[in-house]
Design a protein around this motif. Structure first.
Motif, mmCIF file in Angstrom:
data_model
loop_
_atom_site.group_PDB
_atom_site.id
_atom_site.type_symbol
_atom_site.label_atom_id
_atom_site.label_comp_id
_atom_site.label_asym_id
_atom_site.label_seq_id
_atom_site.Cartn_x
_atom_site.Cartn_y
_atom_site.Cartn_z
ATOM 1 N N SER A 7 0.752 -1.095 0.158
ATOM 2 C CA SER A 7 -0.067 -0.004 0.442
ATOM 3 C C SER A 7 0.510 0.788 0.042
ATOM 4 C CB SER A 7 -0.803 0.188 0.964
ATOM 5 O OG SER A 7 -0.333 0.093 2.553
ATOM 6 N N GLY A 13 -5.662 11.194 -1.148
ATOM 7 C CA GLY A 13 -7.156 10.364 -0.316
ATOM 8 C C GLY A 13 -7.811 9.057 -0.036
ATOM 9 N N LEU A 14 -6.669 8.009 -0.090
ATOM 10 C CA LEU A 14 -7.453 6.793 0.721
ATOM 11 C C LEU A 14 -6.890 7.069 1.990
ATOM 12 C CD1 LEU A 14 -5.199 4.642 -2.114
ATOM 13 C CD2 LEU A 14 -8.090 5.352 -2.108
ATOM 14 N N HIS A 15 -8.229 6.223 2.770
ATOM 15 C CA HIS A 15 -7.648 6.132 3.935
ATOM 16 C C HIS A 15 -6.815 4.799 4.736
ATOM 17 C CE1 HIS A 15 -9.416 6.400 8.820
ATOM 18 N NE2 HIS A 15 -10.002 4.908 8.445
ATOM 19 N N ARG A 19 -7.236 -0.176 4.517
ATOM 20 C CA ARG A 19 -7.128 -0.193 3.397
ATOM 21 C C ARG A 19 -6.503 -1.525 2.718
ATOM 22 N NH1 ARG A 19 -2.796 2.825 -0.832
ATOM 23 N NH2 ARG A 19 -3.792 2.206 -2.589
ATOM 24 N N GLU A 23 -9.346 -4.520 1.133
ATOM 25 C CA GLU A 23 -9.416 -4.849 -0.087
ATOM 26 C C GLU A 23 -9.814 -6.611 0.698
ATOM 27 O OE1 GLU A 23 -7.740 -5.060 -4.111
ATOM 28 O OE2 GLU A 23 -7.967 -3.264 -2.760
ATOM 29 N N ILE A 129 -13.078 3.837 1.944
ATOM 30 C CA ILE A 129 -11.247 3.477 2.511
ATOM 31 C C ILE A 129 -11.100 5.072 1.217
ATOM 32 C CG2 ILE A 129 -10.603 2.167 3.011
ATOM 33 C CD1 ILE A 129 -10.162 1.643 0.072
ATOM 34 N N SER A 130 -12.271 5.462 0.329
ATOM 35 C CA SER A 130 -11.968 6.107 -1.046
ATOM 36 C C SER A 130 -12.385 7.161 -0.383
ATOM 37 C CB SER A 130 -13.478 5.846 -2.029
ATOM 38 O OG SER A 130 -14.369 5.815 -1.283
ATOM 39 N N VAL A 131 -12.829 7.742 1.280
ATOM 40 C CA VAL A 131 -13.974 8.897 1.959
ATOM 41 C C VAL A 131 -13.339 9.169 3.253
ATOM 42 C CG1 VAL A 131 -15.953 9.705 2.950
ATOM 43 C CG2 VAL A 131 -15.795 8.280 1.431
ATOM 44 N N ARG A 146 -20.802 11.096 2.718
ATOM 45 C CA ARG A 146 -19.561 11.367 1.570
ATOM 46 C C ARG A 146 -19.767 12.534 0.904
ATOM 47 N NH1 ARG A 146 -20.285 6.630 -2.231
ATOM 48 N NH2 ARG A 146 -22.423 6.352 -1.142
ATOM 49 N N LYS A 150 -16.596 15.432 1.807
ATOM 50 C CA LYS A 150 -15.840 16.174 -0.324
ATOM 51 C C LYS A 150 -16.423 17.819 0.107
ATOM 52 C CE LYS A 150 -15.352 12.211 -1.817
ATOM 53 N NZ LYS A 150 -13.561 12.083 -2.605
ATOM 54 N N ASP A 199 -14.271 -0.509 -10.471
ATOM 55 C CA ASP A 199 -13.565 -0.537 -11.051
ATOM 56 C C ASP A 199 -13.734 -1.359 -12.094
ATOM 57 O OD1 ASP A 199 -11.276 0.615 -12.893
ATOM 58 O OD2 ASP A 199 -9.344 0.116 -11.770
#
Length: 201
Positions: A7, A13-15, A19, A23, A129-131, A146, A150, A199
């Motif tokens: 990682s 921007g990743l927690h 993380r 995954e 993780i993206s927030v 969210r 932002k 993705d």
């Protein structure tokens, strides 16, 4: 063949706190959801460790997993592929996404957001993780959380300055406060929790 994924603690921007756990948890769930597909499309995980601190330095998280062959969709849909084969790919994609969405998540996942493991090894709700926020108590609250996260980033941005010019921010805040709930009131799937692949290509 194996792949060792490290990682990147500098990834913006990743927690990082959960993380790797997120995954591995999602790979575990996806493997169960897609176990009927041959050949397997989810890599096996052989070992992992979350990010942390050793004395005075950060230690990256890592995952040791199976290396899976594959190609990006843009390469697969090349000019030499026959139309018949091209038609088969969306059908396979639909089958995978449908299986992910239909898979019943464990009862231990009570919120919306990301996942991690508890002390007993059960997969439980965690921050997205993206927030870097969550988990939330409802699908609506996940959107509200969210959006607010932002907006706090926009507040700190010298160029956006929180979108406060011309009353834009007031309208956004008013929508979050008074209009967001209406978007979820008649949503039949608002209680559903599913595996989301952000993705897929």
């Amino acid at each position: 063949d194996f792949i060792l994924r490290l990682s990147n603690s500098d990834a913006e921007g990743l927690h990082q706190e959960t993380r790797v756990q997120n995954e591995v948890g999602i790979l575990t769930l996806a493997s169960a959801a897609l176990r009927h597909i041959e050949p397997a499309v989810v890599p096996r995980v052989f070992g992992w460790s979350g990010a942390g601190r050793d004395r005075d330095r950060d230690r990256p998280g890592w995952i040791l997993e199976e290396l899976m062959p594959g190609a990006p969709l843009a390469e697969a849909f090349n000019e030499t592929m026959s139309l018949e084969k091209k038609r088969g790919i969306p059908a396979q994609m639909t089958g995978v996404l449908n299986a992910l969405q239909d898979y019943p998540l464990p009862e231990s996942i009570r919120g919306w957001g990301g996942v991690t493991f508890d002390d007993g090894g059960a997969i439980v709700s965690a921050a997205m993780i993206s927030v870097g926020a969550g988990p939330w108590t409802s699908f609506e609250e996940s959107y509200r959380g969210r959006l607010k996260e932002k907006l706090s980033i926009a507040d700190a941005n010298l160029y956006l300055q929180g979108w406060r010019a011309n009353g834009v921010r007031e309208r956004v805040d008013a929508f979050i406060e008074h209009g967001l709930g209406a978007q979820f009131s008649n949503l039949a799937s608002k209680q559903d929790k599913t595996i989301i692949h952000a993705d897929f290509s």
